[in-house]
Design an enzyme around this catalytic site. Structure first.
Site, PDB file in Angstrom:
ATOM      1  N   ASP A   1      -6.756  -4.765   7.002  1.00  0.00           N
ATOM      2  CA  ASP A   1      -5.398  -4.257   7.234  1.00  0.00           C
ATOM      3  C   ASP A   1      -5.022  -3.187   6.206  1.00  0.00           C
ATOM      4  O   ASP A   1      -5.628  -3.083   5.140  1.00  0.00           O
ATOM      5  CB  ASP A   1      -4.387  -5.409   7.140  1.00  0.00           C
ATOM      6  CG  ASP A   1      -4.261  -6.194   8.440  1.00  0.00           C
ATOM      7  OD1 ASP A   1      -5.001  -5.911   9.400  1.00  0.00           O
ATOM      8  OD2 ASP A   1      -3.409  -7.100   8.488  1.00  0.00           O
ATOM      9  N   ASP A   2      -3.960  -2.438   6.525  1.00  0.00           N
ATOM     10  CA  ASP A   2      -3.325  -1.477   5.611  1.00  0.00           C
ATOM     11  C   ASP A   2      -4.220  -0.280   5.289  1.00  0.00           C
ATOM     12  O   ASP A   2      -4.085   0.329   4.224  1.00  0.00           O
ATOM     13  CB  ASP A   2      -2.875  -2.158   4.306  1.00  0.00           C
ATOM     14  CG  ASP A   2      -1.959  -3.338   4.533  1.00  0.00           C
ATOM     15  OD1 ASP A   2      -1.334  -3.407   5.607  1.00  0.00           O
ATOM     16  OD2 ASP A   2      -1.859  -4.204   3.643  1.00  0.00           O
TER      17      ASP A   2
ATOM     18  N   HIS B   1       2.452  -4.841  10.993  1.00  0.00           N
ATOM     19  CA  HIS B   1       2.493  -4.999   9.537  1.00  0.00           C
ATOM     20  C   HIS B   1       3.500  -6.099   9.196  1.00  0.00           C
ATOM     21  O   HIS B   1       4.620  -6.098   9.706  1.00  0.00           O
ATOM     22  CB  HIS B   1       2.914  -3.662   8.918  1.00  0.00           C
ATOM     23  CG  HIS B   1       2.898  -3.611   7.428  1.00  0.00           C
ATOM     24  ND1 HIS B   1       1.831  -4.053   6.674  1.00  0.00           N
ATOM     25  CD2 HIS B   1       3.819  -3.145   6.536  1.00  0.00           C
ATOM     26  CE1 HIS B   1       2.094  -3.865   5.391  1.00  0.00           C
ATOM     27  NE2 HIS B   1       3.293  -3.321   5.280  1.00  0.00           N
TER      28      HIS B   1
END
Length: 310
Positions: A13-14, A134
């Site tokens: 993620d991110d 998110h």
């Protein structure tokens, strides 16, 4: 040849958060520790991340962001229900509080989600293979309906449903985190009928809440995988193993590898947060590319893959 038991999407993620996150994620992918990434299009190094994904053929999806940084949709950057007086999104808790108070415009949520999909396409040259939220905003009440509509309209086939087997019995989570994760789970369960109605799919199992940061270790990952194997397929993406009628469990493991962010480099407009500047990111990177974890996957008959392989 031992029979395959689990097809595991390991999602970093991110992606795009900062150059050091990007480098850590690429290093992890090249070492075989992750098989998929989720891009924050409003983040500091999103363009660099998209270019890296192209260069290294990393399967990539969209990490839709309504809680951190600055909106992508220009009409929402000056005045909207999604931002505070400084022009930033309301934060993980602030977004949820405003939603509970009925202060968020779902029309503006939809505008922002569509703008993020369009920017993703500009950066990568294709639609996302999957789209999640998110800080799990995509499963929140009201938001989930808008989110599902956007996925359906763009024909994005896969999402994430963060219901983790083994969460309730996890002994190492602090009480405040467990409370938050249990609420995420409740919201995710309530999202299932909505996502089904729009024909959206997700892996049989989700893992990653109990193995974040310092909680990630080979034993904790082994525990999570054993819960996934024991629970068996739910039917949303299951397929039979080659030459066998026994179904293979599909699962997603959410991870956050990277090198610690420099203090003034990264984030989505407000600079990097504490988690990103901590050693937790590099700890995850070290565990994920540990040869003994890769050997465990082989021993447990787990095959890493991307959403497009399901």
């Amino acid at each position: 040849m031992p029979q395959l038991r689990v097809m595991l999407v390991v999602t970093g993620d991110d992606f795009g958060y900062c150059p050091r996150r990007n480098q850590g994620i690429v290093d992890c992918f090249q070492a075989g520790g992750i098989s998929n990434v989720s891009l924050l299009v409003n983040a500091f190094a999103a363009k660099e991340a998209a270019d890296l994904a192209k260069r290294h053929s990393i399967p990539i999806g969209l990490h839709a962001n309504l809680s951190e940084g600055i909106p992508v949709c220009q009409s929402l950057q000056q005045a909207s229900t999604l931002i505070n007086q400084h022009g930033f999104f309301l934060g993980k808790i602030g977004f949820r509080q405003a939603l509970e108070r009925g202060q968020l415009s779902m029309e503006q949520v939809e505008l922002e989600l569509r703008a993020q999909v369009r920017l993703f396409m500009e950066l990568t040259g294709h639609l996302p293979h999957h789209m999640d939220g998110h800080q799990h905003v995509h499963v929140l009440p009201e938001v989930r309906e808008v989110f599902a509509q956007v996925l359906s309209d763009f024909r994005i086939p896969y999402t994430r449903v963060p219901v983790e087997p083994g969460l309730h019995s996890c002994p190492w989570l602090p009480a405040h985190l467990k409370r938050f994760y249990m609420q995420v789970e409740k919201d995710a369960l309530d999202s299932i009928p909505v996502f089904k109605r729009y024909g959206i799919r997700w892996p049989d199992m989700y893992l990653g809440l109990t193995t974040m940061g310092q909680n990630m270790s080979i034993p904790s990952l082994q525990r999570a995988l054993s819960h996934a194997s024991a629970a068996g397929p739910s039917g949303t993406t299951s397929s039979s193993a080659s030459g066998s009628n026994q179904p293979v469990v599909t699962a997603e493991l959410m991870v956050h590898p990277g090198y610690p962010s420099h203090p003034h480099e990264g984030g989505c407009g407000e600079g990097p947060d504490d988690f990103s500047q901590s050693a937790d990111r590099q700890h995850e990177l070290s565990v994920l590319r540990d040869p003994s974890l890769l050997a465990l996957y082989s021993q447990e008959r787990v095959q890493l893959c991307a959403f497009k392989d399901l």
